[in-house]
Write a protein that holds these residues in place. Structure first.
Motif, PDB file in Angstrom:
ATOM      1  N   ALA A 108       0.835  -1.199   0.000  1.00 56.08           N
ATOM      2  CA  ALA A 108       0.000   0.000   0.000  1.00 56.08           C
ATOM      3  C   ALA A 108       0.868   1.247   0.000  1.00 56.08           C
ATOM      4  O   ALA A 108       0.595   2.212  -0.729  1.00 56.08           O
ATOM      5  CB  ALA A 108      -0.927  -0.008   1.215  1.00 56.08           C
ATOM      6  N   ARG A 109       1.917   1.237   0.803  1.00 57.94           N
ATOM      7  CA  ARG A 109       2.824   2.388   0.874  1.00 57.94           C
ATOM      8  C   ARG A 109       3.466   2.643  -0.493  1.00 57.94           C
ATOM      9  O   ARG A 109       3.572   3.785  -0.944  1.00 57.94           O
ATOM     10  CB  ARG A 109       3.908   2.144   1.925  1.00 57.94           C
ATOM     11  N   GLN A 110       3.879   1.589  -1.177  1.00 56.70           N
ATOM     12  CA  GLN A 110       4.516   1.745  -2.485  1.00 56.70           C
ATOM     13  C   GLN A 110       3.555   2.330  -3.512  1.00 56.70           C
ATOM     14  O   GLN A 110       3.909   3.234  -4.269  1.00 56.70           O
ATOM     15  CB  GLN A 110       5.069   0.402  -2.953  1.00 56.70           C
ATOM     16  N   VAL A 111       2.329   1.826  -3.533  1.00 52.05           N
ATOM     17  CA  VAL A 111       1.333   2.338  -4.476  1.00 52.05           C
ATOM     18  C   VAL A 111       1.021   3.801  -4.178  1.00 52.05           C
ATOM     19  O   VAL A 111       0.971   4.634  -5.085  1.00 52.05           O
ATOM     20  CB  VAL A 111       0.042   1.480  -4.433  1.00 52.05           C
ATOM     21  N   ASN A 112       0.825   4.121  -2.903  1.00 53.78           N
ATOM     22  CA  ASN A 112       0.514   5.501  -2.531  1.00 53.78           C
ATOM     23  C   ASN A 112       1.625   6.453  -2.941  1.00 53.78           C
ATOM     24  O   ASN A 112       1.373   7.527  -3.485  1.00 53.78           O
ATOM     25  CB  ASN A 112       0.262   5.612  -1.023  1.00 53.78           C
ATOM     26  N   ALA A 113       2.863   6.077  -2.689  1.00 48.67           N
ATOM     27  CA  ALA A 113       4.000   6.938  -3.038  1.00 48.67           C
ATOM     28  C   ALA A 113       4.112   7.098  -4.555  1.00 48.67           C
ATOM     29  O   ALA A 113       4.351   8.205  -5.050  1.00 48.67           O
ATOM     30  CB  ALA A 113       5.291   6.381  -2.456  1.00 48.67           C
ATOM     31  N   LEU A 114       3.937   6.010  -5.280  1.00 50.28           N
ATOM     32  CA  LEU A 114       4.022   6.067  -6.739  1.00 50.28           C
ATOM     33  C   LEU A 114       2.959   6.993  -7.320  1.00 50.28           C
ATOM     34  O   LEU A 114       3.259   7.859  -8.151  1.00 50.28           O
ATOM     35  CB  LEU A 114       3.877   4.651  -7.319  1.00 50.28           C
ATOM     36  N   MET A 115       1.724   6.850  -6.877  1.00 53.00           N
ATOM     37  CA  MET A 115       0.642   7.690  -7.390  1.00 53.00           C
ATOM     38  C   MET A 115       0.834   9.151  -6.995  1.00 53.00           C
ATOM     39  O   MET A 115       0.493  10.055  -7.744  1.00 53.00           O
ATOM     40  CB  MET A 115      -0.711   7.168  -6.901  1.00 53.00           C
ATOM     41  N   SER A 116       1.394   9.367  -5.829  1.00 51.58           N
ATOM     42  CA  SER A 116       1.674  10.726  -5.371  1.00 51.58           C
ATOM     43  C   SER A 116       2.715  11.402  -6.257  1.00 51.58           C
ATOM     44  O   SER A 116       2.655  12.619  -6.473  1.00 51.58           O
ATOM     45  CB  SER A 116       2.166  10.691  -3.917  1.00 51.58           C
ATOM     46  N   GLY A 117       3.647  10.637  -6.771  1.00 53.16           N
ATOM     47  CA  GLY A 117       4.670  11.188  -7.651  1.00 53.16           C
ATOM     48  C   GLY A 117       4.225  11.336  -9.091  1.00 53.16           C
ATOM     49  O   GLY A 117       4.631  12.272  -9.784  1.00 53.16           O
ATOM     50  N   ILE A 118       3.376  10.432  -9.558  1.00 51.37           N
ATOM     51  CA  ILE A 118       2.916  10.486 -10.949  1.00 51.37           C
ATOM     52  C   ILE A 118       1.993  11.685 -11.178  1.00 51.37           C
ATOM     53  O   ILE A 118       2.067  12.342 -12.216  1.00 51.37           O
ATOM     54  CB  ILE A 118       2.210   9.173 -11.337  1.00 51.37           C
ATOM     55  N   GLY A 119       1.140  11.979 -10.205  1.00 50.91           N
ATOM     56  CA  GLY A 119       0.177  13.072 -10.354  1.00 50.91           C
ATOM     57  C   GLY A 119       0.799  14.395 -10.761  1.00 50.91           C
ATOM     58  O   GLY A 119       0.401  14.996 -11.775  1.00 50.91           O
TER      59      GLY A 119
END
Length: 193
Positions: A108-119
């Motif tokens: 969950a942490r990895q997905v959240n961080a990735l989406m936070s950076g892609i946005g």
């Protein structure tokens, strides 16, 4: 690599992970789109003579915002997920290291961080693309106007999407979000900078 991808995809199956990731993506994408408006208008008003230079400035902003998004959320979610795990361990009176629960929280942490950076990368880079056409298809003023239009469109899509998941009027929600881009452009025009 494949197992990591599977873990990320499994994490995305969970409603709580999708919800938090969506918030990070849209919030930081909103920041990126508004930043791109500031870069576009500020560059034009400052007399930057070349669309490629504006694009490079925007790319620098995208790198900064994307890194900020990934890094800050990684650390925030690391602390939050660890605290959740410790609460569960205390309630269960057991150590949960190397368990499915710990792996789920890490995914969950990895997905959240990735989406936070892609946005924010999307929010900045897409509106900067018209500047690559400056000198061939567009003049600098037109590239600036198209860039603002792309940013406002991205903001509109974010608002419409949020309206869709919350069963609101997508036109109204999209217009509210898109208005922020117009406000930033106007503020750049009237405020000294």
């Amino acid at each position: 690599m494949l197992s990591r991808l599977k873990r990320l995809l499994r994490a995305l199956e969970r409603d709580d992970v999708r919800s938090i990731s969506r918030r990070y993506f849209i919030s930081n994408g909103f920041d990126g789109a508004l930043t791109s408006v500031g870069v576009a208008v500020g560059s034009y008003l400052s007399g930057v003579p070349d669309g490629l230079v504006v694009f490079k400035i925007g790319t620098g902003a995208a790198i900064g915002l994307g890194t900020s998004g990934v890094w800050s959320v990684w650390e925030i979610e690391r602390a939050e997920k660890r605290a959740e795990l410790k609460r569960i361990e205390r309630a269960m009176l057991t150590d949960l290291d190397e368990t499915q629960i710990e792996r789920q929280k890490a995914g969950a942490r990895q997905v959240n961080a990735l989406m936070s950076g892609i946005g924010p990368v999307i929010g900045v880079v897409l509106p900067m693309l018209p500047f690559l056409l400056e000198g061939t298809l567009l003049g600098l003023r037109d590239a600036t106007l198209v860039s603002i239009g792309v940013a406002v469109s991205i903001l509109f899509v974010f608002g419409a999407y949020l309206a869709d998941i919350s069963e609101q009027n997508w036109i109204v929600a999209g217009a509210r979000m898109g208005l922020a881009g117009i406000v930033v452009a106007l503020l750049n025009l009237v405020l000294p900078g």
